[in-house]
Scaffold this active site. Structure first.
Site, PDB file in Angstrom:
ATOM      1  N   HIS A   1       0.836  -1.205   0.000  1.00  0.00           N
ATOM      2  CA  HIS A   1       0.000   0.000   0.000  1.00  0.00           C
ATOM      3  C   HIS A   1       0.873   1.259   0.000  1.00  0.00           C
ATOM      4  O   HIS A   1       0.603   2.223  -0.739  1.00  0.00           O
ATOM      5  CB  HIS A   1      -0.893   0.043   1.250  1.00  0.00           C
ATOM      6  CG  HIS A   1      -1.906  -1.030   1.344  1.00  0.00           C
ATOM      7  ND1 HIS A   1      -2.000  -1.866   2.433  1.00  0.00           N
ATOM      8  CD2 HIS A   1      -2.899  -1.405   0.498  1.00  0.00           C
ATOM      9  CE1 HIS A   1      -3.011  -2.703   2.256  1.00  0.00           C
ATOM     10  NE2 HIS A   1      -3.563  -2.454   1.076  1.00  0.00           N
TER      11      HIS A   1
ATOM     12  N   LYS B   1     -16.536  -6.561   5.599  1.00  0.00           N
ATOM     13  CA  LYS B   1     -15.277  -7.310   5.603  1.00  0.00           C
ATOM     14  C   LYS B   1     -14.849  -7.737   7.002  1.00  0.00           C
ATOM     15  O   LYS B   1     -13.869  -8.441   7.155  1.00  0.00           O
ATOM     16  CB  LYS B   1     -14.154  -6.473   4.963  1.00  0.00           C
ATOM     17  CG  LYS B   1     -14.247  -6.374   3.469  1.00  0.00           C
ATOM     18  CD  LYS B   1     -12.978  -5.771   2.921  1.00  0.00           C
ATOM     19  CE  LYS B   1     -12.950  -5.829   1.410  1.00  0.00           C
ATOM     20  NZ  LYS B   1     -11.671  -5.370   0.871  1.00  0.00           N
TER      21      LYS B   1
ATOM     22  N   ARG C   1      -2.475  -6.461  -7.858  1.00  0.00           N
ATOM     23  CA  ARG C   1      -1.408  -7.403  -7.521  1.00  0.00           C
ATOM     24  C   ARG C   1      -1.280  -8.490  -8.575  1.00  0.00           C
ATOM     25  O   ARG C   1      -0.190  -8.916  -8.900  1.00  0.00           O
ATOM     26  CB  ARG C   1      -1.688  -8.059  -6.166  1.00  0.00           C
ATOM     27  CG  ARG C   1      -1.544  -7.117  -5.003  1.00  0.00           C
ATOM     28  CD  ARG C   1      -1.972  -7.807  -3.757  1.00  0.00           C
ATOM     29  NE  ARG C   1      -3.346  -8.276  -3.962  1.00  0.00           N
ATOM     30  CZ  ARG C   1      -4.237  -8.449  -3.034  1.00  0.00           C
ATOM     31  NH1 ARG C   1      -3.921  -8.236  -1.799  1.00  0.00           N
ATOM     32  NH2 ARG C   1      -5.448  -8.858  -3.301  1.00  0.00           N
TER      33      ARG C   1
ATOM     34  N   SER D   1      -3.214  -7.809   2.936  1.00  0.00           N
ATOM     35  CA  SER D   1      -3.408  -7.597   4.365  1.00  0.00           C
ATOM     36  C   SER D   1      -3.911  -8.867   5.048  1.00  0.00           C
ATOM     37  O   SER D   1      -3.472  -9.212   6.146  1.00  0.00           O
ATOM     38  CB  SER D   1      -4.398  -6.456   4.608  1.00  0.00           C
ATOM     39  OG  SER D   1      -3.869  -5.234   4.169  1.00  0.00           O
TER      40      SER D   1
END
Length: 162
Positions: free
Chosen positions: A18, A42, A91, A129
């Site tokens: 990030h 989430k 990614r 993460s």
């Protein structure tokens, strides 16, 4: 004229990937607003205050980056920040399809706001993460993926949750 972009996400926690996307975004934009999403769907490990504080600590010495929390539509947040661009990190090719759908929907809702994709640096292409949290919870070494202060906060939170 200042060109402002937003970089939205949950940042649970913020990783070096990030940070890399933000720093590279500064090559194109004068100011980046990191939008910390209040995404209860989430079920974040860190609450929104903790995530915002971590980001503010990481970028404390960079006056071209600010951190704000948001909920609701991303384009409303972008408009509120006077942002012309949404930055999204990619990614892997698997991210691309979903991100293109989001960009298309955002474009249909707000034609004045563009989406820019930045690919992850090779050394961070596999870092997420959720993977970092999972490895840390299993006592794995995630120090190369996190800013030292974020690593300490993650370690403390895991220790206190046991």
């Amino acid at each position: 004229m200042t060109r402002t972009a937003i970089y939205p996400g949950t940042f649970d926690p913020v990783t070096r990937g990030h940070i890399d996307i933000c720093n590279r975004g500064l090559k194109m934009f004068d100011h980046i607003v990191i939008g910390v999403a209040d995404s209860l769907a989430k079920e974040p490990f860190f609450d929104i205050d903790e995530r915002q504080n971590m980001l503010e600590s990481v970028f404390a010495n960079n006056d071209r980056i600010s951190v704000r929390r948001f909920s609701g539509l991303l384009i409303d947040f972008a408009r509120d920040c006077n942002a012309e661009v949404i930055i999204r990190g990619l990614r892997a090719i698997s991210d691309f399809e979903y991100e293109v759908q989001l960009a298309g929907m955002n474009r249909s809702l707000a034609r004045e706001i563009e989406t820019v994709f930045l690919t992850a640096a090779q050394r961070f292409a596999f870092v997420s993460s959720s993977l970092v949290r999972e490895i840390a919870k299993l006592d794995g070494d995630v120090s190369e993926f996190l800013h030292p202060e974020v690593l300490q906060r993650l370690t403390d939170k895991i220790r206190n949750s046991r």
